[in-house]
Design a protein around this motif. Structure first.
Motif, PDB file in Angstrom:
ATOM      1  N   SER A  23      51.295 -84.492 -12.193  1.00 55.64           N
ATOM      2  CA  SER A  23      50.532 -85.388 -13.071  1.00 55.64           C
ATOM      3  C   SER A  23      51.265 -85.669 -14.372  1.00 55.64           C
ATOM      4  CB  SER A  23      49.166 -84.779 -13.380  1.00 55.64           C
ATOM      5  OG  SER A  23      49.314 -83.626 -14.192  1.00 55.64           O
ATOM      6  N   GLY A  24      52.170 -84.756 -14.764  1.00 54.22           N
ATOM      7  CA  GLY A  24      52.905 -84.928 -16.013  1.00 54.22           C
ATOM      8  C   GLY A  24      52.041 -84.738 -17.249  1.00 54.22           C
ATOM      9  N   GLN A  25      50.849 -84.178 -17.091  1.00 58.55           N
ATOM     10  CA  GLN A  25      49.913 -84.053 -18.203  1.00 58.55           C
ATOM     11  C   GLN A  25      49.947 -82.686 -18.883  1.00 58.55           C
ATOM     12  OE1 GLN A  25      46.123 -85.007 -16.451  1.00 58.55           O
ATOM     13  NE2 GLN A  25      46.656 -87.141 -16.082  1.00 58.55           N
ATOM     14  N   PHE A  26      50.708 -81.752 -18.315  1.00 57.21           N
ATOM     15  CA  PHE A  26      50.690 -80.378 -18.835  1.00 57.21           C
ATOM     16  C   PHE A  26      52.123 -79.854 -19.022  1.00 57.21           C
ATOM     17  CE2 PHE A  26      47.045 -81.311 -16.218  1.00 57.21           C
ATOM     18  CZ  PHE A  26      45.973 -80.891 -16.982  1.00 57.21           C
ATOM     19  N   THR A  27      53.031 -80.733 -19.354  1.00 67.96           N
ATOM     20  CA  THR A  27      54.462 -80.433 -19.335  1.00 67.96           C
ATOM     21  C   THR A  27      54.827 -79.201 -20.156  1.00 67.96           C
ATOM     22  OG1 THR A  27      54.897 -82.788 -19.068  1.00 67.96           O
ATOM     23  CG2 THR A  27      56.756 -81.401 -19.716  1.00 67.96           C
ATOM     24  N   TYR A  28      54.446 -79.166 -21.425  1.00 65.35           N
ATOM     25  CA  TYR A  28      54.868 -78.084 -22.320  1.00 65.35           C
ATOM     26  C   TYR A  28      54.119 -76.787 -22.021  1.00 65.35           C
ATOM     27  CZ  TYR A  28      57.740 -81.243 -25.086  1.00 65.35           C
ATOM     28  OH  TYR A  28      58.724 -82.121 -25.482  1.00 65.35           O
ATOM     29  N   THR A  29      52.855 -76.904 -21.654  1.00 65.79           N
ATOM     30  CA  THR A  29      52.074 -75.708 -21.338  1.00 65.79           C
ATOM     31  C   THR A  29      52.622 -75.021 -20.094  1.00 65.79           C
ATOM     32  OG1 THR A  29      50.114 -76.821 -22.232  1.00 65.79           O
ATOM     33  CG2 THR A  29      49.754 -74.832 -20.923  1.00 65.79           C
ATOM     34  N   ILE A  30      52.858 -75.801 -19.044  1.00 62.12           N
ATOM     35  CA  ILE A  30      53.344 -75.225 -17.788  1.00 62.12           C
ATOM     36  C   ILE A  30      54.738 -74.640 -17.961  1.00 62.12           C
ATOM     37  CG2 ILE A  30      54.126 -75.852 -15.463  1.00 62.12           C
ATOM     38  CD1 ILE A  30      51.126 -75.451 -15.648  1.00 62.12           C
ATOM     39  N   ARG A  31      55.568 -75.317 -18.713  1.00 61.95           N
ATOM     40  CA  ARG A  31      56.934 -74.823 -18.924  1.00 61.95           C
ATOM     41  C   ARG A  31      56.919 -73.450 -19.596  1.00 61.95           C
ATOM     42  NH1 ARG A  31      60.355 -79.074 -21.957  1.00 61.95           N
ATOM     43  NH2 ARG A  31      59.808 -80.211 -20.057  1.00 61.95           N
ATOM     44  N   ARG A  32      56.002 -73.240 -20.522  1.00 57.77           N
ATOM     45  CA  ARG A  32      55.899 -71.942 -21.193  1.00 57.77           C
ATOM     46  C   ARG A  32      55.205 -70.916 -20.290  1.00 57.77           C
ATOM     47  NH1 ARG A  32      56.148 -67.703 -22.808  1.00 57.77           N
ATOM     48  NH2 ARG A  32      56.103 -66.844 -24.917  1.00 57.77           N
ATOM     49  N   LEU A  33      54.203 -71.354 -19.534  1.00 61.61           N
ATOM     50  CA  LEU A  33      53.437 -70.451 -18.688  1.00 61.61           C
ATOM     51  C   LEU A  33      54.288 -69.870 -17.558  1.00 61.61           C
ATOM     52  CD1 LEU A  33      50.625 -69.229 -18.240  1.00 61.61           C
ATOM     53  CD2 LEU A  33      50.062 -71.241 -16.838  1.00 61.61           C
ATOM     54  N   GLU A  34      55.257 -70.633 -17.106  1.00 68.02           N
ATOM     55  CA  GLU A  34      56.150 -70.143 -16.040  1.00 68.02           C
ATOM     56  C   GLU A  34      56.801 -68.817 -16.430  1.00 68.02           C
ATOM     57  OE1 GLU A  34      59.040 -73.192 -15.517  1.00 68.02           O
ATOM     58  OE2 GLU A  34      57.543 -74.694 -14.977  1.00 68.02           O
ATOM     59  N   GLN A  35      57.044 -68.633 -17.719  1.00 67.61           N
ATOM     60  CA  GLN A  35      57.740 -67.435 -18.186  1.00 67.61           C
ATOM     61  C   GLN A  35      56.894 -66.169 -18.035  1.00 67.61           C
ATOM     62  OE1 GLN A  35      59.302 -68.078 -22.169  1.00 67.61           O
ATOM     63  NE2 GLN A  35      59.688 -70.247 -21.734  1.00 67.61           N
ATOM     64  N   GLU A  36      55.600 -66.351 -17.798  1.00 68.10           N
ATOM     65  CA  GLU A  36      54.711 -65.200 -17.660  1.00 68.10           C
ATOM     66  C   GLU A  36      54.667 -64.665 -16.227  1.00 68.10           C
ATOM     67  OE1 GLU A  36      53.686 -64.313 -20.486  1.00 68.10           O
ATOM     68  OE2 GLU A  36      53.487 -66.128 -21.729  1.00 68.10           O
TER      69      GLU A  36
END
Length: 576
Positions: free
Chosen positions: A413-426
């Motif tokens: 969707s491209g609507q959560f770009t920055y959140t998902i990119r940071r969440l991946e690190q968890e």
């Protein structure tokens, strides 16, 4: 005589190139041919009524994997209303088991097998009883039922010269708000076991001068998107280069062209040309399918993932081309662990879209022949999707279905770009993140329900809270940033918390900006109130643009200058 060519598309925005090609090639009967396009989302009763009222003398259906069940229902019902009406079907979903189609559907008169332009024209000549024209028994490329109900299957027709097919587009008003499809080649040089393109070994190209003339028509008409249906567009370097060079030289700044390519075949000359294109001129669809080398060999693909990786990364660095990468679940020798590795490998390339598809066992494909040896069981009805294999259980398939849904909502969707990119690190891997998110949806009865955009943000924040990371404020700000990055929201969502920028600060900024235009160059004709409506300022306590460390910052979102690639607003850090 009235001939109706019926196309039932998957979505309203789609059009059916095949029926337009058939009509264009049957030029002597053009005035008698009517195209009727519908979608699978319409009620069958509505389509049935409309087809009945057209009072056709011959009714034809274009059959694909996504519409066959729908088409068969219509055929059975309309034959009850018009028992003497000749009904012909064609398309990939009926071409390779034509005799079985006729046995299954006694209402059908005949099947056009394979490419149909020449066959369709000869068929119309037969129905017009023109002197010297052949009877059905002498028309190659058809299977039919004679007057006594006996089924006959003629020899396949020789492949045709693609340049003899007339250009099908005239008045683009008929295609307003629809994707326009175009082909510059037919056939495929590869022999992938799951694909019917491998059945047709004759790869042909349309004359390049014709192609350029036709592409100019789209460019002049400022068509939003033209989607090439060529199976592997760049399999011929000269052909691909000439078309891409032409598009670069004649770019209207509006039209986007979509190509399906083999990334590992792109050479240095092509890559340099692509790097010089404006953002959004072209987009590339790349079928990776798997990164398991044994799987790739077994399905008869020719693909070096290391080269795909290099090419995709290089194109991404140019920030001017949307890349859509595909994976297929259910392939031989790919279990859940192997697929997870394929997923993480492709995800690491950060494509704009990652399509997680499921194997469809097409009739006539080599994959269908190998079902027993693979322990492959698929659905009996279209789209014949895999249920399980000897490597992948149905439980595993359900896990992948869950991951697919989460990827669509939170990545594609491209609507959560920055959140998902940071969440991946968890998480240990991106796959594990999407799997955990899917399990959260499952446990909270959130799947198979329609959620508003804001609700999806709230659900993601609740999921993050359930992880007990101690970083809820950071993720709240990242979600707020992602929201305003795409939308100039007038109603502030509850999850974003209190708005922290005072009226005095806003007033001072916009009054100064209306005079000096320090940040909003090109807005000189607008006053401070207009500037305020066209932008948004948000205060953050974390460096959302960088490493997410604690750092107070003001971000200006400029909605008049969006990225052509992502549709995200331009963002500027404001010093105040």
């Amino acid at each position: 005589m009235k001939i109706v060519l019926t196309a039932i598309n998957a979505k309203y925005i789609h059009s059916n190139l095949a029926v337009y090609s058939l009509r264009a090639y049957a030029e002597p009967y053009r005035d008698e041919i009517c195209i009727a396009e519908y979608t699978i989302n319409q009620q069958t009763d509505d389509i049935l009524q409309d087809l009945y009222q057209k009072k056709s003398d011959i009714l034809c259906f274009s059959c694909y994997i996504w519409n066959l069940t729908y088409v068969e229902e219509l055929i059975r019902e309309i034959k009850k209303l018009l028992p003497k009406l000749p009904i012909w079907v064609g398309g990939p979903e009926v071409s390779y088991d034509a005799e079985q189609v006729l046995k299954r559907l006694p209402e059908v008169t005949g099947v056009i097998m394979g490419e149909g332009e020449e066959t369709f024209l000869e068929l119309l000549c037969h129905y017009h009883h023109e002197e010297g024209k052949e009877q059905l028994a002498n028309i190659p490329g058809i299977a039919y039922r004679d007057e006594f109900g006996n089924i006959h299957q003629n020899a396949w027709r020789e492949t045709m010269d693609l340049s003899t097919v007339p250009f099908v587009y005239e008045d683009m008003a008929d295609f307003k708000n629809k994707i326009v499809y175009y082909e510059s080649s037919r056939g495929c040089p590869f022999s992938c076991s799951y694909c019917l393109s491998s059945v047709d070994k004759c790869l042909r190209f349309r004359d390049l001068e014709l192609v350029k003339k036709e592409l100019q028509f789209f460019i002049d008409a400022e068509v939003p998107q033209v989607k090439f249906v060529d199976r592997t567009f760049n399999c011929n370097h000269k052909h691909a280069m000439e078309i891409w060079q032409y598009l670069l030289a004649h770019d209207n700044g509006i039209t986007n062209f979509h190509f399906e390519v083999a990334a590992d075949l792109l050479n240095e000359e092509e890559l340099q040309l692509i790097e010089n294109m404006r953002p959004g001129l072209i987009q590339l669809e790349i079928g990776v399918q798997s990164t398991n080398e044994r799987t790739i060999r077994e399905i008869r693909r020719t693909m070096k993932f290391s080269e795909v990786e290099r090419i995709v990364n290089r194109i991404r660095q140019g920030r001017n081309v949307h890349q859509h990468l595909d994976l297929i679940a259910g392939l031989p020798y790919e279990d859940l662990m192997s697929f997870q590795k394929s997923f993480d490998n492709v995800y690491a390339l950060h494509p704009e879209q990652l399509q997680l598809g499921f194997l469809k066992v097409l009739k006539g494909s080599y994959m269908e022949e190998q079902k027993e040896s693979y322990g492959l069981v698929n659905k009996s009805t279209p789209p014949y999707e895999v249920l399980y294999t000897k490597w992948l259980s149905y439980e595993d398939v359900l896990v992948l279905k869950m991951v697919e849904e989460m990827v669509e909502v939170y990545y594609n969707s491209g609507q959560f770009t920055y959140t998902i990119r940071r969440l991946e690190q968890e998480f240990a891997s991106p796959f594990e993140m999407y799997r955990a998110l899917g399990v959260y949806y499952e446990n909270h009865a959130l799947r198979m329900r329609s959620h508003s955009r804001v609700a999806k943000y709230e659900i993601l924040l609740d999921f993050i809270h359930s992880l007990d990371l101690g970083k809820e404020n950071l993720y709240r700000e990242l979600l707020t940033f992602d929201l305003y990055l795409r939308e100039n929201a007038k109603n502030r969502p509850e999850f974003a918390g209190e708005y922290c920028v005072s009226k005095e600060v806003l007033g001072e900024f916009y009054e100064k900006e209306a005079e000096q235009h320090q940040y909003l160059q090109g807005y000189e004709q607008y006053d401070k109130r207009q500037l305020r409506k066209m932008t948004h300022i948000e205060k953050f306590h974390y460096d959302v643009l960088g490493d997410c460390s604690e750092k107070d910052m003001l971000i200006l979102f400029d909605y008049e200058n969006r990225s052509r690639m992502t549709h995200q607003a331009r963002v500027l850090q404001v010093e105040m």
